[in-house]
Design a protein around this motif. Structure first.
Motif, PDB file in Angstrom:
ATOM      1  N   ARG A 262       0.945  -1.297   0.099  1.00 48.53           N
ATOM      2  CA  ARG A 262      -0.055  -0.071  -0.184  1.00 48.53           C
ATOM      3  C   ARG A 262       0.861   1.213  -0.048  1.00 48.53           C
ATOM      4  O   ARG A 262       1.798   1.333   0.347  1.00 48.53           O
ATOM      5  N   PHE A 263       0.497   2.236  -0.548  1.00 47.00           N
ATOM      6  CA  PHE A 263       0.881   3.598  -0.500  1.00 47.00           C
ATOM      7  C   PHE A 263       0.376   4.528   0.363  1.00 47.00           C
ATOM      8  O   PHE A 263      -0.595   4.384   0.782  1.00 47.00           O
ATOM      9  N   ARG A 264       1.377   5.019   1.215  1.00 49.24           N
ATOM     10  CA  ARG A 264       1.135   5.996   2.627  1.00 49.24           C
ATOM     11  C   ARG A 264       0.775   7.154   1.889  1.00 49.24           C
ATOM     12  O   ARG A 264       1.370   8.200   1.244  1.00 49.24           O
ATOM     13  N   VAL A 265      -0.386   7.562   2.017  1.00 53.13           N
ATOM     14  CA  VAL A 265      -1.260   8.681   1.778  1.00 53.13           C
ATOM     15  C   VAL A 265      -0.913   9.726   3.047  1.00 53.13           C
ATOM     16  O   VAL A 265      -1.278   9.602   4.159  1.00 53.13           O
TER      17      VAL A 265
ATOM     18  N   MET B 286      -5.404  18.678  -0.412  1.00 56.21           N
ATOM     19  CA  MET B 286      -4.654  18.847  -1.567  1.00 56.21           C
ATOM     20  C   MET B 286      -5.665  19.460  -2.608  1.00 56.21           C
ATOM     21  O   MET B 286      -7.003  19.285  -2.294  1.00 56.21           O
ATOM     22  N   VAL B 287      -5.478  20.281  -3.632  1.00 55.27           N
ATOM     23  CA  VAL B 287      -6.076  20.773  -4.678  1.00 55.27           C
ATOM     24  C   VAL B 287      -5.562  20.510  -5.946  1.00 55.27           C
ATOM     25  O   VAL B 287      -4.129  20.564  -6.263  1.00 55.27           O
ATOM     26  N   PHE B 288      -6.442  20.105  -6.907  1.00 52.06           N
ATOM     27  CA  PHE B 288      -5.660  19.793  -8.362  1.00 52.06           C
ATOM     28  C   PHE B 288      -6.640  20.514  -9.211  1.00 52.06           C
ATOM     29  O   PHE B 288      -7.767  20.875  -8.981  1.00 52.06           O
ATOM     30  N   GLU B 289      -6.024  20.912 -10.317  1.00 52.22           N
ATOM     31  CA  GLU B 289      -6.647  21.569 -11.157  1.00 52.22           C
ATOM     32  C   GLU B 289      -7.382  20.631 -12.348  1.00 52.22           C
ATOM     33  O   GLU B 289      -6.619  19.797 -12.751  1.00 52.22           O
TER      34      GLU B 289
ATOM     35  N   ILE C 289     -10.185  21.332  -7.813  1.00 52.44           N
ATOM     36  CA  ILE C 289     -10.863  20.490  -7.099  1.00 52.44           C
ATOM     37  C   ILE C 289     -10.397  20.038  -5.821  1.00 52.44           C
ATOM     38  O   ILE C 289      -9.016  19.902  -5.707  1.00 52.44           O
ATOM     39  N   HIS C 290     -10.954  20.172  -4.596  1.00 59.82           N
ATOM     40  CA  HIS C 290     -10.214  20.260  -3.186  1.00 59.82           C
ATOM     41  C   HIS C 290     -10.481  18.931  -2.725  1.00 59.82           C
ATOM     42  O   HIS C 290     -11.572  18.418  -2.684  1.00 59.82           O
ATOM     43  N   VAL C 291      -9.635  18.263  -1.976  1.00 62.17           N
ATOM     44  CA  VAL C 291      -9.915  17.025  -1.715  1.00 62.17           C
ATOM     45  C   VAL C 291      -9.011  16.899  -0.148  1.00 62.17           C
ATOM     46  O   VAL C 291      -8.006  17.267   0.131  1.00 62.17           O
ATOM     47  N   GLU C 292      -9.933  16.340   0.674  1.00 67.67           N
ATOM     48  CA  GLU C 292      -9.287  16.110   1.917  1.00 67.67           C
ATOM     49  C   GLU C 292      -8.787  14.563   2.088  1.00 67.67           C
ATOM     50  O   GLU C 292      -9.438  13.542   1.754  1.00 67.67           O
ATOM     51  N   LEU C 293      -7.516  14.512   2.398  1.00 67.08           N
ATOM     52  CA  LEU C 293      -6.686  13.172   2.090  1.00 67.08           C
ATOM     53  C   LEU C 293      -7.134  12.051   3.341  1.00 67.08           C
ATOM     54  O   LEU C 293      -6.987  10.998   2.856  1.00 67.08           O
ATOM     55  N   GLU C 294      -7.763  12.567   4.107  1.00 72.76           N
ATOM     56  CA  GLU C 294      -8.171  11.527   5.283  1.00 72.76           C
ATOM     57  C   GLU C 294      -9.347  10.690   4.724  1.00 72.76           C
ATOM     58  O   GLU C 294      -9.555   9.673   5.188  1.00 72.76           O
TER      59      GLU C 294
ATOM     60  N   THR D  57      -7.860  10.469  -9.293  1.00 74.69           N
ATOM     61  CA  THR D  57      -6.962  11.391  -9.552  1.00 74.69           C
ATOM     62  C   THR D  57      -6.191  11.963  -8.247  1.00 74.69           C
ATOM     63  O   THR D  57      -4.831  12.167  -8.301  1.00 74.69           O
ATOM     64  N   PRO D  58      -6.482  12.176  -6.967  1.00 77.20           N
ATOM     65  CA  PRO D  58      -5.806  12.657  -5.948  1.00 77.20           C
ATOM     66  C   PRO D  58      -4.840  11.509  -5.485  1.00 77.20           C
ATOM     67  O   PRO D  58      -3.504  11.754  -5.285  1.00 77.20           O
ATOM     68  N   ARG D  59      -5.027   9.933  -5.571  1.00 76.40           N
ATOM     69  CA  ARG D  59      -3.846   9.094  -5.167  1.00 76.40           C
ATOM     70  C   ARG D  59      -3.078   9.050  -6.375  1.00 76.40           C
ATOM     71  O   ARG D  59      -1.641   9.024  -6.157  1.00 76.40           O
ATOM     72  N   GLN D  60      -3.414   9.438  -7.645  1.00 72.26           N
ATOM     73  CA  GLN D  60      -2.592   9.464  -8.603  1.00 72.26           C
ATOM     74  C   GLN D  60      -1.617  10.777  -8.604  1.00 72.26           C
ATOM     75  O   GLN D  60      -0.384  10.706  -8.971  1.00 72.26           O
ATOM     76  N   VAL D  61      -2.079  11.876  -8.211  1.00 70.31           N
ATOM     77  CA  VAL D  61      -1.282  12.887  -8.158  1.00 70.31           C
ATOM     78  C   VAL D  61      -0.299  12.737  -6.971  1.00 70.31           C
ATOM     79  O   VAL D  61       0.886  13.135  -7.167  1.00 70.31           O
ATOM     80  N   LEU D  62      -0.532  12.263  -5.968  1.00 68.55           N
ATOM     81  CA  LEU D  62       0.417  11.777  -4.944  1.00 68.55           C
ATOM     82  C   LEU D  62       1.462  10.781  -5.265  1.00 68.55           C
ATOM     83  O   LEU D  62       2.583  11.080  -5.069  1.00 68.55           O
TER      84      LEU D  62
END
Length: 502
Positions: free
Chosen positions: A155-158, A163-166, A173-178, A220-225
């Motif tokens: 597993r990948f550690r988030v 985070m915000v991605f365009e 688009i704003h995402v709470e990583l929790e 997308t948030p997982r991939q950006v990380l």
């Protein structure tokens, strides 16, 4: 920076309307800006991936005219199949880098344990996410458990925070990583997961713009990380609105077969499919609806793609199909229509130039009224020309009533007598004889031409007679699987029938 996009289907089935629309938007955007379009095959689902489906994907994209600059056939960023990239250790090397950085950890949770966690989240009204149970297992202990043969995934550690991605279509688009949870990047069978593999591939293939369906927003948030962890700049993202059925529900199997191969098999022109699907979620500034491939490329603007879902409307597709048929050369349409007429037994398997010339004349007539070529064998014109059935008059009470009138009988009998029986009837002769029949009988307008139509076609309505007569006469002279009577024979049969009892 030169734009590089990719279309990356999984060969687990045939291309359907939704992913074809995604391919079209990628291709149009790339061709509009003069970039490179990459075709990648994501075949890590070993149980469902089949060579048959991959071959069909390539064949159907070529049929649609979506050419690629790099892909499974050639390119400098290959290999372009994920299975081959896995075999070459490309994903393993990327994982080693993450492992060295401490960005991944082994997880020993059983499927039953994970299923119970998801159910607990559901009952609590929370989105399902991994609880992080194995995050804090000491490295030595984890290695001992793995050495003992205990089943594990990586597993990948988030990280914590937000985070915000365009998104080129939706903005920030704003995402709470929790809410994200630690995604699996390596399965227990040693194969990479989708989210990890696509990031590694997009980095390796220098993809700059990722254009895909909005159902991937949550990925997308997982991939950006992962991009950041691999020290790579994320591409620009554009998430397309969904394609809905006529009932405004997401397009699915319950809406019928929506595969591209179905529409190709029905004889829709590829440029019509391209045109129609390009307008599902996007419209040119001048709101044009019938556009050539070149016009679509020139006008396409990714920034003008809407956020609202596009509705797949079969009636609108048929309209677009008809518009493209109208503007297509009849000679081309004849070649495309020929197999449909052969498969139903109307034309012989080995068509001669005479058969082809006849089909071209037929398409001159039909292309104004059909939307796809599978309608050709079922058309009124083909039925009237190739399947003349005078006995059908006995089954049509309306036509029987018309023909019981003395004026109708007189028109048909006089018309039959005037027709030349020793040579084919051409249009000029047909017009002259029709006029002479009118003079002899006093009939004109519908009173003249309706009985003549019935005599020549056994139908009360249909295409113009001046366009049907040449088709009838030419068909009568062709070597066909079943005999076709010419105009003189048809009129004589009708006159004899009227002399008896309808």
């Amino acid at each position: 920076m030169s734009v590089r996009t990719r279309f990356a289907p999984s060969p687990t089935g045939y291309l359907h309307v939704g992913n074809v629309r995604t391919a079209i938007f990628n291709w149009l955007h790339t061709r509009h800006v003069g970039g490179a379009f990459v075709l990648r095959i994501e075949d890590t689902d070993r149980d469902r991936s089949q060579k048959e489906f991959e071959d069909a994907i390539l064949r159907e994209l070529k049929w649609l005219g979506l050419d690629w600059d790099e892909g499974v056939e050639e390119g400098e960023h290959g290999p372009y199949r994920q299975s081959e990239r896995h075999q070459q250790g490309i994903y393993r090397r990327a994982l080693e880098r993450l492992r060295e950085q401490g960005d991944v950890y082994p997880c020993f949770c059983s499927p039953d344990r994970l299923s119970a966690d998801r159910e607990a989240d559901r009952r609590a009204g929370r989105p399902p996410r991994y609880a992080g149970r194995c995050r804090a297992i000491p490295r030595r202990q984890a290695e001992q458990r793995m050495a003992a043969g205990e089943s594990t995934v990586l597993r990948f550690r988030v990280p914590e925070g937000s985070m915000v991605f365009e998104d080129l279509i939706r903005g920030s688009i704003h995402v709470e990583l929790e809410q994200v949870g630690d995604p699996v990047v390596l399965r227990s069978d040693g194969w990479p997961t989708y989210n990890f593999a696509v990031v590694v591939d997009d980095i390796g293939m220098a993809i700059t713009d990722v254009i895909r369906g909005e159902d991937h927003i949550s990925n997308t948030p997982r991939q950006v990380l992962l991009y950041r962890a691999l020290r790579a700049a994320p591409p620009r993202f554009a998430h397309l609105p969904l394609v809905l059925g006529a009932d405004h529900a997401p397009l699915s199997k319950r809406h019928g077969d929506t595969s591209l191969r179905q529409y190709a098999a029905h004889g829709y022109l590829p440029e019509a499919i391209l045109n129609y699907l390009a307008l599902l979620g996007w419209a040119p500034h001048d709101h044009g609806e019938v556009l050539s491939r070149e016009e679509l490329v020139a006008r396409f603007d990714l920034r003008k793609v809407g956020k609202s879902a596009g509705v797949f409307d079969r009636a609108k597709l048929d309209w677009v199909g008809n518009q493209h048929l109208r503007h297509s050369a009849s000679a081309r349409l004849a070649e495309l229509a020929l197999p449909f007429l052969q498969s139903c037994g109307d034309l012989p398997p080995e068509a001669t130039p005479f058969h082809r010339a006849w089909v071209e004349r037929l398409m001159d007539l039909l292309k104004e009224s059909i939307s796809h070529l599978s309608q050709v064998p079922e058309s009124d014109a083909v039925r009237m020309v190739l399947h003349f059935d005078l006995e059908s008059l006995r089954r049509d009470p309306d036509l029987q009533a018309d023909l019981r009138e003395a004026s109708s009988r007189e028109v048909i009998q006089n018309f039959a007598k005037l027709l030349p029986g020793d040579r084919p009837l051409d249009v000029e002769t047909f017009r002259r004889i029709s006029q002479e029949t009118g003079k002899k009988t006093g009939a004109k307008g519908r009173g003249l031409y309706h009985p003549i139509r019935v005599a020549l076609t056994a139908c009360g309505s249909g295409p113009e007679l001046v366009r049907l007569v040449p088709l009838i006469e030419e068909a009568a002279g062709l070597d066909l699987p079943h005999r076709v009577p010419g105009c003189a024979e048809r009129a004589a049969l009708a006159a004899r029938l009227l002399g008896g009892d309808l």
